[in-house]
Design a protein around this motif. Structure first.
Motif, PDB file in Angstrom:
ATOM      1  N   TYR A 244      47.865  83.852  47.433  1.00  0.00           N
ATOM      2  CA  TYR A 244      46.784  83.017  48.386  1.00  0.00           C
ATOM      3  C   TYR A 244      47.391  81.381  48.510  1.00  0.00           C
ATOM      4  N   ASP A 245      47.565  81.074  49.452  1.00  0.00           N
ATOM      5  CA  ASP A 245      47.851  79.511  49.611  1.00  0.00           C
ATOM      6  C   ASP A 245      46.419  78.912  49.999  1.00  0.00           C
ATOM      7  N   THR A 246      46.057  77.999  48.877  1.00  0.00           N
ATOM      8  CA  THR A 246      44.762  77.570  48.848  1.00  0.00           C
ATOM      9  C   THR A 246      44.757  76.408  50.025  1.00  0.00           C
ATOM     10  N   ASP A 247      45.969  75.735  50.220  1.00  0.00           N
ATOM     11  CA  ASP A 247      46.215  74.479  51.050  1.00  0.00           C
ATOM     12  C   ASP A 247      45.812  74.962  52.430  1.00  0.00           C
TER      13      ASP A 247
ATOM     14  N   VAL B 128      53.932  84.601  51.595  1.00  0.00           N
ATOM     15  CA  VAL B 128      54.964  85.424  50.811  1.00  0.00           C
ATOM     16  C   VAL B 128      55.945  84.213  50.651  1.00  0.00           C
ATOM     17  N   ARG B 129      56.500  84.304  49.430  1.00  0.00           N
ATOM     18  CA  ARG B 129      57.771  83.387  48.991  1.00  0.00           C
ATOM     19  C   ARG B 129      58.772  84.409  48.362  1.00  0.00           C
ATOM     20  N   GLY B 130      60.129  84.009  48.556  1.00  0.00           N
ATOM     21  CA  GLY B 130      61.071  84.904  47.951  1.00  0.00           C
ATOM     22  C   GLY B 130      62.332  84.573  48.240  1.00  0.00           C
TER      23      GLY B 130
ATOM     24  N   ASP C  73      55.729  90.944  44.106  1.00  0.00           N
ATOM     25  CA  ASP C  73      54.757  90.663  42.855  1.00  0.00           C
ATOM     26  C   ASP C  73      53.436  90.012  43.549  1.00  0.00           C
ATOM     27  N   ILE C  74      52.349  90.857  43.500  1.00  0.00           N
ATOM     28  CA  ILE C  74      51.099  90.085  44.138  1.00  0.00           C
ATOM     29  C   ILE C  74      50.275  89.631  43.063  1.00  0.00           C
ATOM     30  N   THR C  75      49.880  88.132  43.338  1.00  0.00           N
ATOM     31  CA  THR C  75      49.059  87.259  42.505  1.00  0.00           C
ATOM     32  C   THR C  75      47.798  87.202  43.056  1.00  0.00           C
ATOM     33  N   PRO C  76      46.635  87.761  42.730  1.00  0.00           N
ATOM     34  CA  PRO C  76      45.440  87.545  43.178  1.00  0.00           C
ATOM     35  C   PRO C  76      44.938  86.127  43.108  1.00  0.00           C
TER      36      PRO C  76
ATOM     37  N   VAL D 169      37.978  84.185  48.496  1.00  0.00           N
ATOM     38  CA  VAL D 169      38.935  84.336  49.342  1.00  0.00           C
ATOM     39  C   VAL D 169      38.551  85.386  50.484  1.00  0.00           C
ATOM     40  N   ARG D 170      39.156  85.337  51.430  1.00  0.00           N
ATOM     41  CA  ARG D 170      38.855  86.082  52.913  1.00  0.00           C
ATOM     42  C   ARG D 170      39.860  87.352  52.849  1.00  0.00           C
TER      43      ARG D 170
END
Length: 838
Positions: free
Chosen positions: A518-521, A527-529, A694-697, A702-703
């Protein structure tokens, strides 16, 4: 007289002796019996491979021959012949599979055993019944003396569920025989007896989107012994449990379930998710495997206290409705007309010779037989010789025309081959769905063999110019002798005989890693990879596919290349994805209603547009004439090919949290063989590669947006079977109860608020009424949604006290209905959003 009486007595003795003598037997006459089980206890789906489980015994002398299914004996529901050679030594007992396809109206199939002279030794019929594409097929493998679990209630609203009960020996040894199945259940059965082929077929089926459920209980060891590589919990012991509160909650119930039972215990896999515990003992665990899902229920559902528990049906429905959505490309070819159209496009290949040489040839012929012939004969004053010269020139030019035409057509067959290769990080094998079009230079017969072990079948397509003529290969014999082979099929000159294939190949060494966070900015998921190509294949026009905008790679992915990517997911909101329980009627239903609306057609083909590119996709491709340029022919070939196996049902790309790499190459994994016939090929391959994610909560608030939910109808009532939370029209009296469930990785630990969103362009009121299920009160509550602005068709309702509207896994149930006071209600979109913390 005495001599006559002696002769009569001698004849009487001979007759008596021969009468008591055993009858003479033909030493080559076998005594063979057959038994046939068709499909899934007689059930089957049209356009899917159907396994025929055949048990054969020979109590006579050795023989050999073939098992055969023919349209002549089984009816025109079978488009062609299927055969399997067999060798039957004396005293043999064999159990084997013959794979066939049938049209939906097939009611029975006859399997014949014929000898080397094609004479029928014996035959056996088996009943069959076609299942609607919207219905579910569940298969339960069990040996339990207490009976089988019941999955008859696990289906989408308005449709049906069908169940087949099998033993281990009934499980097909090829993945293609499992593709029509929605759910496979192993309960109290020794899976250790699975063959290597059966285990491989089962793993391949799950990776393509299958749902496997395995139970534990007292006989946990035998049930799990052959499924170690798939289970989210590998049992190694057992314990007694008495706390079933979380199992009851998983079934969306609030009752008390008393009793005790044996639960399997063991270690969870790294990617396992626990759905229900009993005092920190996992009772239900889940893992994703490719596109599919594996659930492990640690207790035995046919023993007390679950046996006879009314909530067990709810439990099965919850498990089936909450799995990951499956992309539209995962189920193979469905639109065979589009598939044939793709195979008939040969970029850069001219089916007709150049018109200028033909015109020149004709001009010379006319000039020579006409004015030149006359001038020469008139010059020598022998005009009467025209009776000889004209027939002579006709014969000579006819021979030249035949010779030139024969050489222009050539002696080589042209194969048009297309394939889509799907691979996953969990499996070392990949699935290949292919098309093979054979363009013949002259009328003759061919034998096509798939040396790679792929299943092969002809595509029957009616010839538009002659409605009474079927496709040229409709009577082909598909011989299953190790490799699948189409035997001695006839192709007319300049016609293309088209076949489809399904098989397994080694996974190409192309992979990648992606991180979902989740990109807070930007207040958005991202997704990055990176992707890496360690194969010898170059992927062109490669694209990263997520649930947001597609991201095209800047350059072809050549051997040895590594490329990185970074993309936001929520840039274009997607509708909620249909659950795998929501089978659609293939391509016919969506396209029948969408052809009139180009924007809706585009929405149903968003994935095709993503793969081709915005500038390459053209909705007019299916209705406009073919351009002569090689580039346009290749573009159309690709679009027709994609549309043959992919559609975004209900306008959702159904990618969930998964990330894919898609790209094209001109190397193909199909190994075709035409014997001694020379051939050349035009090849196109699409690779779809699932990346490791890889999922980082996030740690903060968050919405969970509309596109992070799946939906399934629990009830449907009305004149149409397409009632859904997207682009649907309700006539008076219609209603649909829809359950929205967050994706497995989007289930919040704490939901602070619930947001309901409805887009209703036909709204004639100031508010929109919506019914939501109150789990605490166990009843429907009517809520008013206020338009975002005056005269707006979009209305929202924010519920801060959301707990009573949340079921298991934060699911929300909504009822859409049209009362008798209005003509109809149209919903463009109905969605659910949640705000909270993980």
């Amino acid at each position: 007289m005495l001599q006559m009486s002696r002769l009569a007595g001698l004849w009487l003795v001979v007759l008596l002796l021969t009468g008591f003598a055993p009858p003479a037997q033909d030493p080559l006459t076998p005594v063979v019996s057959l038994s046939v089980d068709a499909g899934y206890n007689g059930l089957f789906r049209e356009n899917y491979w159907i396994p025929l489980h055949i048990r054969i015994s020979n109590d006579g002398d050795p023989t050999s021959g073939q098992l055969i299914v023919r349209p002549e004996t089984s009816g025109n529901a079978f488009p062609n012949t299927f055969s399997l050679p067999v060798d039957l030594p004396a005293g043999t007992r064999q159990s084997l599979f013959l794979y066939i396809t049938a049209r939906s109206f097939a009611s029975q199939v006859r399997v014949e055993l014929t000898d080397a002279d094609n004479q029928v030794i014996t035959s056996q019929e088996a009943p069959m019944r076609g299942v609607s594409i919207q219905d579910q097929i569940h298969v339960v493998l069990t040996q339990s003396s207490a009976g089988s679990v019941d999955f008859s209630t696990v289906h989408a609203g308005g449709f049906n569920a069908h169940q087949a009960n099998w033993l281990i020996e009934d499980l097909p040894d090829q993945m293609m025989g499992l593709q029509a199945i929605d759910t496979l259940v192993f309960s109290d059965i020794d899976s250790g007896t699975l063959t290597l082929s059966q285990r491989s077929a089962l793993a391949d089926w799950v990776t393509q989107g299958g749902h496997l459920i395995v139970t534990g209980g007292a006989n946990w060891q035998g049930t799990a012994s052959g499924l170690e590589d798939l289970l989210p919990l590998m049992p190694s012991g057992s314990d007694t449990v008495t706390n079933f509160s979380e199992i009851v909650a998983l079934a969306n119930l609030s009752e008390t379930l008393d009793g005790e039972t044996v639960a399997a215990t063991g270690d969870l896999s790294e990617d396992a998710v626990v759905l229900a515990n009993a005092d920190d003992l996992p009772l239900t665990a889940r893992r994703s495997y490719g596109l599919g899902t594996v659930d492990y229920l640690a207790i035995d559902p046919v023993t007390q206290p679950l046996r006879g528990w009314a909530g067990l049906n709810n439990l099965w429905f919850t498990l089936a409705a909450s799995v990951n959505p499956v992309p539209g490309w995962s189920n193979g070819f469905k639109d065979f007309d589009r598939a044939t159209s793709a195979a008939e496009i040969l970029p850069g290949f001219d089916l007709l010779p150049n018109v200028l040489p033909l015109c020149g040839f004709l001009a010379v012929y006319v000039a020579l037989i006409g004015p030149l012939n006359y001038l020469v004969l008139n010059r020598i004053n022998r005009r009467e010789f025209a009776w000889l010269t004209i027939p002579f020139f006709i014969i000579v030019f006819s021979a030249l025309a035949w010779l030139v035409g024969f050489n222009l057509r050539g002696n080589s067959v042209t194969l048009s081959r297309l394939a889509v290769v799907q691979s996953w990080p969990d499996n070392e094998q990949a699935t290949v769905n292919g098309l093979v079009g054979l363009l013949s230079p002259r009328r003759t017969t061919y034998t096509l063999t798939m040396d790679d072990g792929s299943f092969l079948r002809p595509i029957a397509r009616n010839i538009q110019a002659n409605p009474f003529a079927s496709s040229v290969q409709a009577s082909t014999d598909i011989r299953q002798e190790g490799d699948f082979r189409a035997d001695n099929f006839l192709v007319d000159a300049s016609f293309i005989a088209t076949f489809s294939s399904t098989g397994i190949t080694e996974k190409p060494a192309i992979n990648g890693q992606a991180s979902l966070f989740y990109d807070t900015d930007n207040q958005s998921w991202a997704v990055r990879g990176s992707v890496r190509n360690d194969s010898d294949i170059t992927l062109t026009d490669a694209v990263i596919l997520t649930r947001g905008l597609p991201l095209r790679l800047e350059a072809p992915l050549a051997p040895g290349d590594v490329q990185t990517f970074d993309v936001l997911l929520d840039t274009i909101p997607q509708p909620a994805a249909p659950s795998p329980l929501e089978r659609t009627s293939g391509f016919a239903l969506p396209r029948f209603g969408l052809q009139r609306f180009s924007q809706e057609l585009r929405a149903s083909e968003q994935t095709i547009s993503d793969i081709l590119g915005e500038e390459q996709y053209d909705a007019r491709t299916y209705t406009t004439a073919l351009d002569n340029s090689t580039e346009e022919q290749e573009r159309r070939r690709r679009q027709f090919f994609l549309s043959a196996f992919n559609v975004d049902h209900y306008f959702s790309n159904s990618r969930g949290d998964q990330v894919f790499l898609a790209g094209w190459s001109d190397t193909i994994p199909l190994e075709t063989n035409l014997g001694d016939v020379p051939w050349e090929a035009v090849d196109t391959t699409l690779h779809i590669i699932e990346l490791n994610v890889d999922i980082t909560p996030p740690t903060g608030r968050v919405r969970i947006g509309v596109d992070q939910f799946t939906w399934v109808t629990q009830e449907r009532g009305g004149v149409t079977d397409s009632l859904a939370p997207v682009n649907t029209v309700l006539q008076p009296g219609d209603e649909a109860v829809i359950r929205f469930t967050p994706l497995p990785h989007a289930v919040l630990d704490d939901v602070e608020s619930l947001r309901l969103v409805v887009d209703n362009p036909g709204n004639i009121r100031n508010t929109i009424l919506l019914e939501v299920w109150d789990w605490e009160a166990e009843g429907w509550e009517t809520l008013e949604l206020i338009p975002l602005e005056e005269n707006s068709s979009t209305a929202v309702l924010v519920i801060n006290d959301a707990a009573r509207y949340l079921g298991t896994q934060n699911s929300v149930q909504i009822r859409l209905a049209a009362d008798e006071s209005i003509s109809f209600v149209r919903y463009l979109r109905v969605g659910v959003e949640q705000v909270g913390r993980f």
